[in-house]
Write a protein that holds these residues in place. Sequence first.
Motif, PDB file in Angstrom:
ATOM      1  N   VAL A  80      41.534  45.950  28.907  1.00 22.10           N
ATOM      2  CA  VAL A  80      41.728  44.896  27.896  1.00 22.10           C
ATOM      3  C   VAL A  80      42.970  44.062  28.243  1.00 22.10           C
ATOM      4  O   VAL A  80      42.964  42.832  28.120  1.00 22.10           O
ATOM      5  N   GLU A  81      44.027  44.733  28.721  1.00 23.49           N
ATOM      6  CA  GLU A  81      45.233  43.996  29.129  1.00 23.49           C
ATOM      7  C   GLU A  81      44.914  43.043  30.283  1.00 23.49           C
ATOM      8  O   GLU A  81      45.389  41.908  30.320  1.00 23.49           O
ATOM      9  N   LYS A 134      44.958  38.807  30.303  1.00 28.36           N
ATOM     10  CA  LYS A 134      45.720  37.959  31.248  1.00 28.36           C
ATOM     11  C   LYS A 134      44.845  36.842  31.778  1.00 28.36           C
ATOM     12  O   LYS A 134      45.302  35.716  31.993  1.00 28.36           O
ATOM     13  N   ILE A 135      43.556  37.140  32.018  1.00 23.38           N
ATOM     14  CA  ILE A 135      42.645  36.136  32.580  1.00 23.38           C
ATOM     15  C   ILE A 135      42.190  35.161  31.494  1.00 23.38           C
ATOM     16  O   ILE A 135      42.055  33.966  31.720  1.00 23.38           O
ATOM     17  N   LEU A 182      34.563  40.290  30.741  1.00 24.84           N
ATOM     18  CA  LEU A 182      35.108  38.929  30.636  1.00 24.84           C
ATOM     19  C   LEU A 182      34.085  37.999  29.980  1.00 24.84           C
ATOM     20  O   LEU A 182      34.425  37.186  29.117  1.00 24.84           O
ATOM     21  N   THR A 183      32.829  38.146  30.373  1.00 25.72           N
ATOM     22  CA  THR A 183      31.770  37.330  29.759  1.00 25.72           C
ATOM     23  C   THR A 183      31.650  37.661  28.276  1.00 25.72           C
ATOM     24  O   THR A 183      31.518  36.759  27.440  1.00 25.72           O
ATOM     25  N   VAL A 184      31.709  38.952  27.945  1.00 23.36           N
ATOM     26  CA  VAL A 184      31.613  39.355  26.536  1.00 23.36           C
ATOM     27  C   VAL A 184      32.798  38.769  25.748  1.00 23.36           C
ATOM     28  O   VAL A 184      32.634  38.272  24.625  1.00 23.36           O
ATOM     29  N   ALA A 185      33.977  38.785  26.362  1.00 21.17           N
ATOM     30  CA  ALA A 185      35.164  38.224  25.692  1.00 21.17           C
ATOM     31  C   ALA A 185      34.978  36.726  25.435  1.00 21.17           C
ATOM     32  O   ALA A 185      35.288  36.219  24.360  1.00 21.17           O
ATOM     33  N   LYS A 186      34.434  36.034  26.425  1.00 21.40           N
ATOM     34  CA  LYS A 186      34.234  34.585  26.273  1.00 21.40           C
ATOM     35  C   LYS A 186      33.187  34.274  25.211  1.00 21.40           C
ATOM     36  O   LYS A 186      33.409  33.442  24.330  1.00 21.40           O
TER      37      LYS A 186
END
Length: 207
Positions: free
Chosen positions: A8-9, A13-14, A60-64
């Motif tokens: 998650v960290e 950052k990304i 990352l895709t899920v976060a977006k």
Amino acid sequence: MIANIKMVEELNKIFPLDERIKKAFIEIDRREFVPEGLLFDAYKIDSLPLTNDSTISSPLTVAKMTTYLEIDKKVDSVLEIGAGSGYQSAILSKLVRRVFAIERIKSLVEKSGKRFKKLKLYNINLKYGDGANGWENFAPFDRILFSATIDYLPNSILEQLSDRGVVVAPIKNGDREVITQFKKIDNRIIKRELETANFVPLKRGVE
Ligand code: SAH
């Protein structure tokens, strides 16, 4: 769990995460959604194969996708079409009161159903079926997420969206796919193209 926090960290950052979304990612251990043979890669910022027609999306895709849904405290219900491993639905279950999820591959529905039970995610309502036209019985939804690429957004989906609702979907455009956000305001649709992506295509019928 420590490895999940590290992931998650790294994500943060990304792609900087809203505090509530960050908390949801910390609470849901990605390892629980990864097939046994791939556990070594559970915390990589990559998508991983589930079946020929399905992958567990990159975190990352899920976060977006979660961020583009613009979930605030007033959001009550979310529909995800293409639940796959259940990871995206699990993240959403920490952010809204009710999650509805549809998946067309039976073996995936069975596995994700077991995961939701094990993790006590009782607010996810999972259905085996073709989700191309949404889930009329529980409409309207405040948010609708396509986790598979569509050629265009069908009217039946917009009809199942609340006023002030948001749809996020990867839309095919030539040989590219563009993550697109649609907002419904007083029956007008505001469309915003966000970025290119690489999802599996939506398929009709069940498997
Ligand atoms: N968010 C999921 C993504 C899975 S990939 C995860 O991270 O695990 C997309 C999924 O959409 C696949 O599992 C595929 O089977 C499913 N899918 C494709 N067409 C569908 C349809 N018409 N109805 C329901 N699910 C569909």
